[in-house]
Write an enzyme that holds these catalytic residues in place. Structure first.
Site, PDB file in Angstrom:
ATOM      1  CD  GLU A  30      31.988  22.724  23.373  1.00 34.92           C
ATOM      2  OE1 GLU A  30      32.281  21.871  22.503  1.00 34.92           O
ATOM      3  OE2 GLU A  30      32.776  23.597  23.751  1.00 34.92           O
ATOM      4  CB  SER A  64      48.624   2.040  22.031  1.00 40.59           C
ATOM      5  OG  SER A  64      48.720   3.267  22.750  1.00 40.59           O
ATOM      6  CB  ALA A 116      42.492  17.220  28.883  1.00 42.15           C
ATOM      7  N   GLY A 117      39.439  16.163  27.632  1.00 40.37           N
ATOM      8  CA  GLY A 117      38.408  16.565  26.685  1.00 40.37           C
ATOM      9  C   GLY A 117      38.974  17.261  25.463  1.00 40.37           C
ATOM     10  CB  SER A 119      39.142  15.698  20.475  1.00 42.82           C
ATOM     11  OG  SER A 119      38.328  14.909  19.648  1.00 42.82           O
ATOM     12  CB  SER A 120      43.110  11.631  22.836  1.00 46.38           C
ATOM     13  OG  SER A 120      42.123  10.990  23.624  1.00 46.38           O
ATOM     14  CD  GLU A 153      34.668   9.366  18.465  1.00 47.66           C
ATOM     15  OE1 GLU A 153      34.515   9.721  19.640  1.00 47.66           O
ATOM     16  OE2 GLU A 153      35.648   9.693  17.779  1.00 47.66           O
ATOM     17  CG  ASP A 165      35.714  16.487  18.736  1.00 51.96           C
ATOM     18  OD1 ASP A 165      35.461  17.698  18.871  1.00 51.96           O
ATOM     19  OD2 ASP A 165      35.399  15.630  19.585  1.00 51.96           O
ATOM     20  CE1 TYR A 217      28.688  14.899  22.688  1.00 51.35           C
ATOM     21  CE2 TYR A 217      27.362  13.374  21.407  1.00 51.35           C
ATOM     22  CZ  TYR A 217      28.219  14.445  21.470  1.00 51.35           C
ATOM     23  OH  TYR A 217      28.602  15.085  20.315  1.00 51.35           O
TER      24      TYR A 217
END
Length: 373
Positions: A30, A64, A116-117, A119-120, A153, A165, A217
């Site tokens: 991580e 979407s 949820a983390g 990585s959608s 991103e 990711d 971050y």
């Protein structure tokens, strides 16, 4: 397939194809990716599906199924807002690289658990990137698609993530974790057959999300870059004398370096154990990773800490937070006969604090991005 039905409804025609890309969970490694280090993610069974057709007029029309309202038409890519930035950013990144991507009609459907983390965002980017690669005959490798998604991103959305990711989504394999060297972009599929060893990996979705975009971050990344500059190395991957490096640093920089260097060693140790078939032995390394993320990198939060501690009390083999931190999910390596006990332990710990119960579900390594129709 409901994404195809929605495409017909939105655009009055059949899509040229349907593509799917999965989310990911990171087993270990991580905040090492943007430091040129090692990571060990795997693709999960949930992801993003995109029905897509090319356009010749430069427009991008988007809908979407997870967002209310009709399709949105984007003429000026820089005017994209909200979730559409992740899609339009991929179009922009491919155009910036000189690829002749003229436009597209796109309908998105996703089932990655929100917040949820897992990585959608990367799943969305990679699904669209794979679709555009095939529709426009770009001939890109999976890693090149991942890099275009990362550029979208980083430079379009403004989130300074590493390559992990997108690479996990693009390159994942069923039943295997992906060992990725984030400097060389070399990869190796590592067998991760939990069932054969009487184990499961539980995802504990805390349901909380302390926004990464508030600068936390980015601040961690800045700490790492300034520490690397102070130590005279390109990235923290290059630190070979940890004790010597720590003696030259103080405060946040010192803590960040200690985490990154030791985390890289933990990734390599886990890979060694998995290749030796010692899956049940990786638990202590998961525990150590969490403590380092909590104390040295300072990206955990009370909900993650309680989930990890309760899982271990329930006799999980090991547990840690996963993802960027500040919320999202923890993972726990659990023997088949301890799954209910671990789940109950976590739910009880949350109930005792008056918190909403987390979602707890198993995850197995799934296939990476692919065309469905």
């Amino acid at each position: 397939m409901r994404v195809v039905e929605a495409f017909r409804e939105s655009f009055g025609a059949e899509p040229h194809g349907v593509w799917h890309a999965p989310g990911r969970v990171n087993l270990i490694g991580e905040h090492t990716d943007y430091n040129g280090g090692f990571v060990l993610p795997f693709a999960v069974p949930w992801g993003v599906t995109a029905a897509v057709s090319p356009r010749q007029d430069g427009l991008v029309r988007l809908r979407s199924l997870q967002a209310a309202g009709p399709a949105v038409t984007v003429e000026d890519l820089r005017q994209a807002e909200g979730w559409t930035r992740y899609v339009v950013g991929v179009v922009w990144a491919l155009r910036e690289a000189g690829h002749p991507v003229r436009g597209a009609d796109i309908v998105i459907d996703g089932d990655v658990p929100q917040g949820a983390g897992l990585s959608s965002s990367a799943a969305l980017e990679v699904a669209v990137g794979l679709a555009l690669d095939e529709l426009y005959g770009l001939g890109l490798s999976r890693m090149e698609i991942a890099l275009a998604a990362q550029k979208a991103e980083n430079d379009f959305v403004g989130m300074p993530c590493g390559i992990m990711d997108q690479a996990a989504s693009a390159l994942g394999e069923e039943g295997k974790a992906l060992f990725l060297d984030c400097r060389t972009l070399g990869t190796r599929a590592i067998p991760f057959d939990l069932a054969a060893h009487g184990l499961r990996l539980l995802i504990i979705n805390t349901g909380v999300h302390h926004e990464l975009a508030d600068g936390q971050y980015a601040r961690r990344r800045q700490d790492c870059e300034s520490a690397a500059a102070r130590l005279g190395v390109d990235t923290l991957r290059d630190v070979t004398d940890l004790a010597g490096a720590l003696a030259l640093l103080s405060g946040d920089e010192r803590r960040r370096v200690q985490h990154v260097v030791t985390e890289n060693h933990r990734v390599e140790a886990v890979v060694g154990l998995l290749r030796a078939g010692a899956v049940s032995e990786i638990g202590a390394l998961l525990n150590a990773s969490h403590l380092s993320l909590r104390d040295q990198f300072e990206v955990s939060c009370p909900e993650l800490d309680v989930a990890v501690e309760a899982a271990i009390r329930g006799r999980a083999r090991g547990a840690r937070m996963t993802g960027g931190g500040f919320g999202g999910s923890a993972i726990a390596l659990v023997a088949d006969d301890r799954v209910e006990a671990v789940r109950d332990s976590v739910l009880l710990a949350y109930a005792e604090r008056g918190w909403a119960p987390p979602e707890v579900y198993p995850a197995t390594p799934a296939a990476g991005a692919r065309r469905l129709a």
